[in-house]
Design an enzyme around this catalytic site. Structure first.
Site, PDB file in Angstrom:
ATOM      1  N   GLU A  27       4.203  52.534   4.370  1.00 61.97           N
ATOM      2  CA  GLU A  27       5.096  52.154   3.740  1.00 61.97           C
ATOM      3  C   GLU A  27       4.483  52.018   2.537  1.00 61.97           C
ATOM      4  O   GLU A  27       3.886  51.906   2.374  1.00 61.97           O
ATOM      5  CB  GLU A  27       5.615  50.172   4.541  1.00 61.97           C
ATOM      6  CG  GLU A  27       7.124  49.883   3.576  1.00 61.97           C
ATOM      7  CD  GLU A  27       7.204  48.476   4.273  1.00 61.97           C
ATOM      8  OE1 GLU A  27       7.156  47.421   3.903  1.00 61.97           O
ATOM      9  OE2 GLU A  27       8.023  48.334   5.518  1.00 61.97           O
ATOM     10  N   HIS A  72      11.054  49.223  -1.573  1.00 64.03           N
ATOM     11  CA  HIS A  72      10.617  49.925  -0.528  1.00 64.03           C
ATOM     12  C   HIS A  72      10.982  50.999   0.888  1.00 64.03           C
ATOM     13  O   HIS A  72      12.061  50.877   0.471  1.00 64.03           O
ATOM     14  CB  HIS A  72       9.750  48.846  -0.260  1.00 64.03           C
ATOM     15  CG  HIS A  72      10.537  47.942   0.852  1.00 64.03           C
ATOM     16  ND1 HIS A  72      11.683  47.078   0.247  1.00 64.03           N
ATOM     17  CD2 HIS A  72      10.668  47.823   2.834  1.00 64.03           C
ATOM     18  CE1 HIS A  72      12.038  46.303   1.948  1.00 64.03           C
ATOM     19  NE2 HIS A  72      11.926  47.085   2.717  1.00 64.03           N
ATOM     20  N   HIS A  74      11.515  51.814   4.606  1.00 64.43           N
ATOM     21  CA  HIS A  74      11.257  51.966   5.621  1.00 64.43           C
ATOM     22  C   HIS A  74      11.077  53.557   6.562  1.00 64.43           C
ATOM     23  O   HIS A  74      11.804  53.926   7.017  1.00 64.43           O
ATOM     24  CB  HIS A  74      12.716  51.124   6.150  1.00 64.43           C
ATOM     25  CG  HIS A  74      12.647  50.000   6.484  1.00 64.43           C
ATOM     26  ND1 HIS A  74      13.892  49.398   6.349  1.00 64.43           N
ATOM     27  CD2 HIS A  74      12.627  50.021   5.385  1.00 64.43           C
ATOM     28  CE1 HIS A  74      14.025  48.007   6.004  1.00 64.43           C
ATOM     29  NE2 HIS A  74      12.407  48.079   5.520  1.00 64.43           N
ATOM     30  N   ASP A  85      12.547  40.388   4.899  1.00 65.75           N
ATOM     31  CA  ASP A  85      13.285  41.332   3.542  1.00 65.75           C
ATOM     32  C   ASP A  85      13.716  40.783   2.360  1.00 65.75           C
ATOM     33  O   ASP A  85      13.275  40.666   1.358  1.00 65.75           O
ATOM     34  CB  ASP A  85      13.887  42.639   4.069  1.00 65.75           C
ATOM     35  CG  ASP A  85      12.952  43.891   4.062  1.00 65.75           C
ATOM     36  OD1 ASP A  85      11.586  43.772   4.574  1.00 65.75           O
ATOM     37  OD2 ASP A  85      13.598  45.454   4.478  1.00 65.75           O
TER      38      ASP A  85
HETATM   39 ZN   LIG Z   1      12.543  46.106   4.848  1.00 68.79          ZN
END
Ligand SMILES: [Zn+2]
Length: 145
Positions: A27, A72, A74, A85
């Site tokens: 990630e 961010h 995934h 999140d």
């Molecule tokens: Zn996430």
């Protein structure tokens, strides 16, 4: 103080997608900064072992008023925010981008602080290339001084 955000610079979005792709299957996470109401900068505090919690903890550092939210990735390709999140979104900023595999130009969604989907225009603007990637130490004060 809330800023009106007009959109994200196309080059900045491309940078985010490229970094997310190169981080895959890990990630990627970073913070978003605006200049004159346009998201132009991404801070990547922990490049290889990024995780969202670690990045979000940086929001607790002295406030940078140009922070507008977070980004961010995934690696699963899902673009929906998890409960974790959303919990993190609420800590700072109103613009939170999730990008997902395969990281093409449509593989992203923007959310507000409570996890509702929101529109974010992609703008063709000239930005200083060197400003896209800023070192965390420049932002929060160098540790090597
Ligand atoms: Zn996430």
């Amino acid at each position: 103080m809330k800023k009106k955000i007009k959109g994200i610079a196309r080059d900045t979005l491309k940078f985010v997608l490229e970094v997310s792709a190169s981080s895959h299957p890990k990630e990627f996470a970073g913070m978003l900064y605006e200049t004159d109401g346009i998201i132009t900068d991404v801070d990547v505090p922990i490049t290889q072992s990024s995780n969202v919690s670690a990045v979000m903890n940086l929001f607790m550092l002295p406030v940078n008023t140009h922070i507008v939210g977070s980004v961010h990735s995934h690696p699963s390709g899902a673009l929906q925010p998890s409960d974790a999140d959303i919990h993190l979104f609420m800590q700072s900023g109103d613009y939170h981008i999730i990008v997902g595999y395969p990281y093409d130009i449509t593989s992203w969604t923007c959310y507000d602080r409570i996890g509702d989907r929101r529109e974010l225009d992609v703008l063709d603007v000239e930005i200083d290339e060197s400003a896209v990637y800023r070192d965390i130490q420049e932002t929060f004060g160098g540790e090597n001084d």
